[in-house]
Motif scaffolding. Structure first.
Motif, PDB file in Angstrom:
ATOM      1  N   ARG A   1      43.941  37.512  36.224  1.00  0.00           N
ATOM      2  CA  ARG A   1      44.445  36.008  35.786  1.00  0.00           C
ATOM      3  C   ARG A   1      43.582  35.301  34.869  1.00  0.00           C
ATOM      4  O   ARG A   1      43.819  34.223  34.464  1.00  0.00           O
ATOM      5  CB  ARG A   1      44.404  35.128  36.950  1.00  0.00           C
ATOM      6  CG  ARG A   1      45.205  35.753  38.367  1.00  0.00           C
ATOM      7  CD  ARG A   1      45.160  34.696  39.291  1.00  0.00           C
ATOM      8  NE  ARG A   1      46.059  33.530  39.053  1.00  0.00           N
ATOM      9  CZ  ARG A   1      47.349  33.333  38.895  1.00  0.00           C
ATOM     10  NH1 ARG A   1      47.849  34.084  39.487  1.00  0.00           N
ATOM     11  NH2 ARG A   1      47.746  32.022  38.689  1.00  0.00           N
ATOM     12  N   ALA A   2      42.620  35.902  34.090  1.00  0.00           N
ATOM     13  CA  ALA A   2      41.977  35.316  33.077  1.00  0.00           C
ATOM     14  C   ALA A   2      42.581  35.020  31.941  1.00  0.00           C
ATOM     15  O   ALA A   2      43.480  35.655  31.288  1.00  0.00           O
ATOM     16  CB  ALA A   2      40.824  36.511  32.428  1.00  0.00           C
ATOM     17  N   GLY A   3      42.744  33.585  31.668  1.00  0.00           N
ATOM     18  CA  GLY A   3      43.482  33.106  30.611  1.00  0.00           C
ATOM     19  C   GLY A   3      44.945  32.642  31.139  1.00  0.00           C
ATOM     20  O   GLY A   3      45.783  32.268  30.372  1.00  0.00           O
ATOM     21  N   MET A   4      45.249  32.580  32.426  1.00  0.00           N
ATOM     22  CA  MET A   4      46.479  32.239  32.875  1.00  0.00           C
ATOM     23  C   MET A   4      46.403  30.709  33.485  1.00  0.00           C
ATOM     24  O   MET A   4      47.666  30.299  33.777  1.00  0.00           O
ATOM     25  CB  MET A   4      46.962  33.064  34.384  1.00  0.00           C
ATOM     26  CG  MET A   4      47.752  34.270  34.010  1.00  0.00           C
ATOM     27  SD  MET A   4      48.640  34.973  35.294  1.00  0.00           S
ATOM     28  CE  MET A   4      48.887  36.308  34.638  1.00  0.00           C
ATOM     29  N   GLY A   5      45.490  30.136  33.309  1.00  0.00           N
ATOM     30  CA  GLY A   5      45.472  28.591  33.747  1.00  0.00           C
ATOM     31  C   GLY A   5      45.864  27.783  32.799  1.00  0.00           C
ATOM     32  O   GLY A   5      46.519  28.005  31.884  1.00  0.00           O
ATOM     33  N   PRO A   6      45.867  26.241  33.230  1.00  0.00           N
ATOM     34  CA  PRO A   6      46.731  25.428  32.548  1.00  0.00           C
ATOM     35  C   PRO A   6      45.855  25.469  30.969  1.00  0.00           C
ATOM     36  O   PRO A   6      46.537  24.706  30.161  1.00  0.00           O
ATOM     37  CB  PRO A   6      46.121  24.083  33.304  1.00  0.00           C
ATOM     38  CG  PRO A   6      45.202  24.500  34.242  1.00  0.00           C
ATOM     39  CD  PRO A   6      45.303  26.054  34.452  1.00  0.00           C
TER      40      PRO A   6
ATOM     41  N   LYS B   1      44.476  39.545  31.631  1.00  0.00           N
ATOM     42  CA  LYS B   1      45.221  38.509  32.090  1.00  0.00           C
ATOM     43  C   LYS B   1      46.129  38.581  33.365  1.00  0.00           C
ATOM     44  O   LYS B   1      46.042  38.102  34.369  1.00  0.00           O
ATOM     45  CB  LYS B   1      46.120  38.049  31.036  1.00  0.00           C
ATOM     46  CG  LYS B   1      46.884  36.666  31.311  1.00  0.00           C
ATOM     47  CD  LYS B   1      47.388  36.065  29.801  1.00  0.00           C
ATOM     48  CE  LYS B   1      48.450  35.213  30.120  1.00  0.00           C
ATOM     49  NZ  LYS B   1      49.262  34.730  28.916  1.00  0.00           N
ATOM     50  N   LEU B   2      46.809  39.945  33.153  1.00  0.00           N
ATOM     51  CA  LEU B   2      47.534  40.377  34.463  1.00  0.00           C
ATOM     52  C   LEU B   2      46.685  40.881  35.555  1.00  0.00           C
ATOM     53  O   LEU B   2      47.162  40.628  36.822  1.00  0.00           O
ATOM     54  CB  LEU B   2      48.566  41.546  33.986  1.00  0.00           C
ATOM     55  CG  LEU B   2      49.558  41.250  32.879  1.00  0.00           C
ATOM     56  CD1 LEU B   2      50.106  42.182  32.685  1.00  0.00           C
ATOM     57  CD2 LEU B   2      50.718  40.431  33.718  1.00  0.00           C
ATOM     58  N   TYR B   3      45.723  41.483  35.274  1.00  0.00           N
ATOM     59  CA  TYR B   3      44.745  42.075  36.437  1.00  0.00           C
ATOM     60  C   TYR B   3      44.023  40.997  37.108  1.00  0.00           C
ATOM     61  O   TYR B   3      43.688  41.249  38.376  1.00  0.00           O
ATOM     62  CB  TYR B   3      44.200  43.406  36.038  1.00  0.00           C
ATOM     63  CG  TYR B   3      44.918  44.468  35.459  1.00  0.00           C
ATOM     64  CD1 TYR B   3      46.432  44.447  35.638  1.00  0.00           C
ATOM     65  CD2 TYR B   3      44.193  45.593  34.954  1.00  0.00           C
ATOM     66  CE1 TYR B   3      47.118  45.467  35.165  1.00  0.00           C
ATOM     67  CE2 TYR B   3      45.027  46.500  34.300  1.00  0.00           C
ATOM     68  CZ  TYR B   3      46.325  46.514  34.333  1.00  0.00           C
ATOM     69  OH  TYR B   3      47.170  47.664  34.126  1.00  0.00           O
TER      70      TYR B   3
ATOM     71  N   TRP C   1      40.114  47.297  28.694  1.00  0.00           N
ATOM     72  CA  TRP C   1      41.356  46.639  28.684  1.00  0.00           C
ATOM     73  C   TRP C   1      41.895  45.854  27.569  1.00  0.00           C
ATOM     74  O   TRP C   1      40.611  45.481  26.725  1.00  0.00           O
ATOM     75  CB  TRP C   1      41.598  45.564  29.906  1.00  0.00           C
ATOM     76  CG  TRP C   1      41.413  46.071  31.366  1.00  0.00           C
ATOM     77  CD1 TRP C   1      41.416  47.438  31.906  1.00  0.00           C
ATOM     78  CD2 TRP C   1      40.967  45.358  32.445  1.00  0.00           C
ATOM     79  NE1 TRP C   1      41.399  47.499  33.221  1.00  0.00           N
ATOM     80  CE2 TRP C   1      41.028  46.373  33.671  1.00  0.00           C
ATOM     81  CE3 TRP C   1      40.581  44.301  32.804  1.00  0.00           C
ATOM     82  CZ2 TRP C   1      40.754  46.090  34.875  1.00  0.00           C
ATOM     83  CZ3 TRP C   1      40.604  43.822  33.920  1.00  0.00           C
ATOM     84  CH2 TRP C   1      40.408  44.642  35.130  1.00  0.00           C
ATOM     85  N   SER C   2      42.796  45.648  27.387  1.00  0.00           N
ATOM     86  CA  SER C   2      43.380  44.622  26.388  1.00  0.00           C
ATOM     87  C   SER C   2      43.290  43.399  27.146  1.00  0.00           C
ATOM     88  O   SER C   2      43.011  43.084  28.118  1.00  0.00           O
ATOM     89  CB  SER C   2      44.909  44.831  26.028  1.00  0.00           C
ATOM     90  OG  SER C   2      45.782  44.516  26.908  1.00  0.00           O
ATOM     91  N   ALA C   3      43.681  42.273  26.024  1.00  0.00           N
ATOM     92  CA  ALA C   3      43.480  40.935  26.615  1.00  0.00           C
ATOM     93  C   ALA C   3      44.548  40.527  27.798  1.00  0.00           C
ATOM     94  O   ALA C   3      44.539  40.051  28.752  1.00  0.00           O
ATOM     95  CB  ALA C   3      43.682  39.840  25.565  1.00  0.00           C
TER      96      ALA C   3
END
Lengths: 375, 437, 86
Positions: free
Chosen positions: B378-383, B374-376, B368-370
């Motif tokens: 949620r890695a990196g989607m937090g505050p 993120k989309l699949y 995957w790409s970053a």
């Protein structure tokens, strides 16, 4: 259950509409290949709100979205946690007595379409959503509406397609649609059936499709569990969505399964200019604060923009494209693509195999474009 | 609240203090905004007790003596170019929305620590190395605490010394790099005798605890908090009962504001010319965002940036030699403390990599790409907006950072919804109003 | 300036040194769990400088405040998370 082997089918675009078409075709026995220039859910699907909503902008739109709502309920047991399905329902919020009168009419229209709803008076609305401002007139509570996380639902639909023999090719950009085939950069694919589900990019592959990108902004907060309990939409939303003015904002917030609050919505016609427009974002947030003053104190952690595939008459393009043998269109869903992905797929596959569709398919036929321009 | 100035310095560490002092002394209306309660940044963060290094005292005094305004507790959340050499900056000052108009910007946003996941790294009382230092300076008590320091870079020694001075019982200071590499780096420090003398003082400061090369933390264990760490020391593996673990793998420049403005990057750092000017007209950058090279370099770059932003770039000529010499020091740092391969393999499949969203390494696919990650998942989607997991996943997965959008730090809805009128544009509209029709 | 500042941490009163950060006040009071992660684990400060967001607590009713960036004040009410985030 897989039916007898049918012909080959190619779906261009692995967004939620393409994924739903792939799942429906594969379950019907087609040998499906899904092509996406990037990866599943890379485009419009990844930037939308994920609302499963019965929408009554027109009778045709209501028929398609009501059908979709039923199909989502049928699919619900097959969804997995990635889809974050939430049966939160929608509250159509009336600001004043005039709008509240419209709520009653809306309930009757929905009832006629088989959509259950309840009228909430001012007090019931305040109890249902304590963070709405005092003094609102009431709301229509559409109990069967839902919220999903669109990329998760798309991955699940593609899993269903794969389990029925479909192949999904990421990084495979369609360059040209041929009679019964698709030419990509490195390879040409042949199939009896080709479906253009390329969302706002569909017109690049099928010139003549009246699809333009309609930009939207969204903002999402940190986690505030219980701050919002239902999808909230102002009754004036349809005016904002319907009129093809250059820019408009409307109050539309929804609770996410994570406890986050997703704040929309805006509409702009600015071609493919994707950068964040601070003025539009600020207007959109002010509109939301006007309905929910306490929202102003919540912490926003991310904002983004995206493009809806918009058509002039606000209806999607679903059906055959006679100019190219084997080509079917499934695009132009504007802001309703997550909802109507499932009904689009069923309508399309029923027509491809010659079954009687559950609803009249003719209002969505792309042919109306030609007749409209000829008229 | 709206304000305006000629030069807005974002970040009140050494680079920002030097920039603001020089810009104000050159006659520019200068403001410096900083997240902390008072200027100093991480390295010169004022201690509640104890003394500041003399260079810090000198620069803080110089800033105080200048005409520069200091806005503490201020977090910049968005900035944009409103016209050539005219900027609108959106910030929160103790939570209050603030708009600042400026004719030039100096980005002096410093750096954060790089963390690499290992089993148990999410336990309470696992701190960053600089993190422990920051907490100590803000009043956290370490007296009597059994502390393990494990990571890499020149930060280990000073932090060991200050924790030791604060009464902590250091069990080991584990440096993953080899003695040979660190020795070569130390030899290079003869070019900078002050730094070497400082290193020797730090070493004396925690005499009694081993400073072990080729050593790293393998995992941390505990229940509701850290109880022990397993450390590889040379060729043996030791389990140490402890109260705190300080860990970190060097610094990551904070380049979000520069990237938001579309400034040209050179790899992971902001590209600047000899005047510390970025590719965006009127935007200057100094200190770690242009390349991690330490405090002396930051002061020199800050001075050049401050003078240039005030339109006095010609006065900066004598400083440029310092800037180029210090950049070489930064490259030496990178070589001396390059990560050994074992550090990349510490995280197991069930180790959390994104702390905001509890995403585990095994959920991610190397294909995957970053953005897909993120989309699949949620890695990196937090505050934290990917500030912690982003650099880690760059190391572990080869994923490059996503684009930057406002808000660059979590911001209140009303901060983003308030109309973007600056003091300047308000004045302009008043003047227009007064003008004859 | 008085000798100590009175604050409450999860309803218990504490007297702490003036000028320290909320994060320091909590750590000195042996609070291990500032917040609960999505999976329900205890989390506490990592970076100490406002970046990692692990030290977020509710301060005087405002959720998600970075404890490491806020200085204690007389009468301040600090609430840590006791249950998992969704």
């Amino acid at each position: 259950m897989t039916s007898a082997r049918r012909a080959d089918a190619i779906v261009i675009g692995a967004g939620i509409v393409g994924a739903a078409c792939a799942a429906a075709l594969a379950r019907d026995g087609f040998q499906v290949t899904v092509l996406d220039r990037a990866f599943p859910s890379a485009g419009t699907t990844s930037v939308g709100m994920g609302h499963i909503v019965a929408m009554d902008d027109s009778p045709e739109q209501l028929a398609l979205s009501a059908y979709a709502q039923r199909l989502w309920h049928d699919l619900a047991p097959e969804l997995d946690p990635r889809s974050e399905l939430d049966h939160c329902g929608t509250l159509w919020v009336a600001e004043d007595d005039a709008q509240f009168a419209a709520v009653r009419a809306k309930r009757d229209v929905y009832a006629a379409a088989g959509i259950a709803s309840e009228i909430l008076d001012a007090r019931a609305l305040a109890d249902a959503e304590p963070n709405l401002r005092p003094g609102l007139a009431g709301a229509l509570y559409v109990t069967g509406d839902m919220v999903v996380y669109p990329p998760g639902a798309t991955l699940r639909l593609l899993d269903i397609a794969r389990a029925n023999g479909a192949r999904v090719r990421s990084g495979e950009e369609a360059v040209e649609i041929l009679p019964n085939g698709v030419r990509c950069v490195h390879e040409t694919y042949h199939a009896e059936v080709v479906i253009n589900a390329a969302g706002p990019l569909a017109a690049r592959l099928t010139p003549g499709l009246p699809i333009v990108p309609r930009k939207g902004h969204l903002a999402i907060t940190d986690r505030y569990l219980g701050f919002v309990r239902h999808q909230l939409v102002e009754l004036g939303y349809l005016t904002s969505a319907h009129v093809m003015t250059n820019e408009s904002v409307a109050f539309n917030v929804q609770p996410r399964a994570t406890g986050q609050v997703l704040i929309g919505s805006s509409r702009e016609l600015v071609e493919w200019e994707a950068s964040l427009n601070r003025d539009i974002l600020a207007q959109m947030l002010r509109r939301a604060e006007a309905f929910m003053p306490a929202l102003g104190e919540l912490s926003v952690i991310r904002t983004w923009t995206g493009f809806r595939p918009a058509t002039p008459d606000k209806l999607p393009l679903i059906g055959p494209w006679d100019a190219v043998p084997g080509l079917w269109i499934a695009s132009g869903h504007e802001g309703l693509g997550i909802t109507t992905s499932l009904s689009t797929a069923r309508l399309l596959v029923d027509q491809i195999v010659g079954r009687a569709p559950a609803i009249d398919p003719t209002p969505y036929w792309p042919a109306r474009v030609h007749s409209a321009s000829a008229a | 609240m709206t304000q305006s100035c000629d030069v807005l310095v974002i970040g009140g560490g050494p680079a920002g203090i030097a920039a603001a002092s020089r810009a104000a002394e050159a006659g520019a209306r200068t403001m410096v905004v900083d997240e902390g309660a008072s200027p100093g940044g991480q390295i010169w963060r004022p201690k509640l007790t104890g003394h500041q290094p003399s260079v810090a005292r000198q620069w803080l005094a110089r800033l105080a003596a200048s005409e520069a305004t200091v806005s503490p507790r201020t977090t910049v959340v968005d900035l944009q170019v409103s016209a050539p050499r005219s900027f609108i900056v959106r910030a929160e000052r103790s939570g209050i929305p603030t708009i600042i108009g400026a004719r030039a910007l100096v980005l002096a946003t410093g750096a954060r620590e790089r963390f690499l996941p290992f089993p148990g790294w999410t336990l309470p009382n696992v701190f960053g190395i600089g993190g422990a230092q920051a907490l100590l300076k803000s009043g956290t008590r370490f007296d009597g605490k059994r502390v393990v320091i494990a990571g890499t870079g020149p930060l280990l020694l000073p932090v060991a010394a200050s924790l030791s001075a604060a009464g902590a019982k250091l069990l080991v200071v584990a440096e993953q790099s080899s003695r040979a590499r660190v020795a070569r780096f130390a030899a290079g420090l003869w070019n900078a005798p002050a730094t070497l003398a400082q290193a020797a003082r730090y070493r004396a400061g925690f005499f009694g605890a081993p400073y072990s090369m080729n050593s790293w933390v393998v995992r941390a264990e505990g229940d509701d908090r850290l109880r022990r760490v397993v450390v590889r020391v040379g060729t043996e593996t030791r389990t140490l009962e402890c109260d705190a673990l300080c860990t970190g793998y060097g610094l990551v420049p904070n380049t979000e504001l520069a990237r938001l403005l579309g400034c040209v990057m050179r790899g992971s750092v902001v590209f600047v010319d000899a005047d510390q000017s970025t590719s965006t007209d009127g935007v200057y950058c100094a200190g770690e965002p242009t390349g991690v090279a330490g405090v002396d370099s930051a002061i020199a770059e800050g001075q050049v940036a401050g003078l240039a932003a005030a339109g006095r770039a010609s006065d900066a000529a004598p400083l440029r030699r310092v800037v180029s010499r210090r950049a070489a020091h930064g490259r030496g740092l990178d070589r001396a403390f390059a990560l050994r391969p074992e550090i990349h393999t510490l995280a197991a499949s069930d180790t959390i990599v994104c702390r905001c969203e509890d995403v585990r390494l095994g959920q991610l696919d190397r294909g995957w790409s970053a953005r897909q990650g993120k989309l699949y998942t949620r890695a990196g989607m937090g505050p934290c907006q990917g500030r912690i997991c982003g650099p880690a996943l760059e190391c572990l997965m080869g994923w490059s950072a996503d684009s930057v959008r406002p808000p660059v730090f979590p911001a209140r809805v009303r901060t983003l919804s308030s109309p973007a009128k600056t003091g300047d544009s308000a004045e302009t509209s008043e003047r227009n109003h007064d003008a004859p029709a | 300036m008085s000798e100590t500042v009175a604050i409450t941490i999860d309803a218990a009163e504490h007297h702490v040194a003036p000028g320290i950060s909320v994060a320091s006040a909590l750590l000195n009071a042996s609070v291990a769990s500032f917040r609960r992660s999505r999976g329900g684990d205890a989390r506490a400060p990592l970076c100490g400088m406002g970046v990692c967001q692990e030290c977020r607590v509710t301060i005087d009713g405002a959720a998600h405040q970075r404890a490491c960036m806020v200085t204690v004040a007389e009468g301040m009410r600090i609430v840590t998370a006791t249950s998992a985030e969704p």
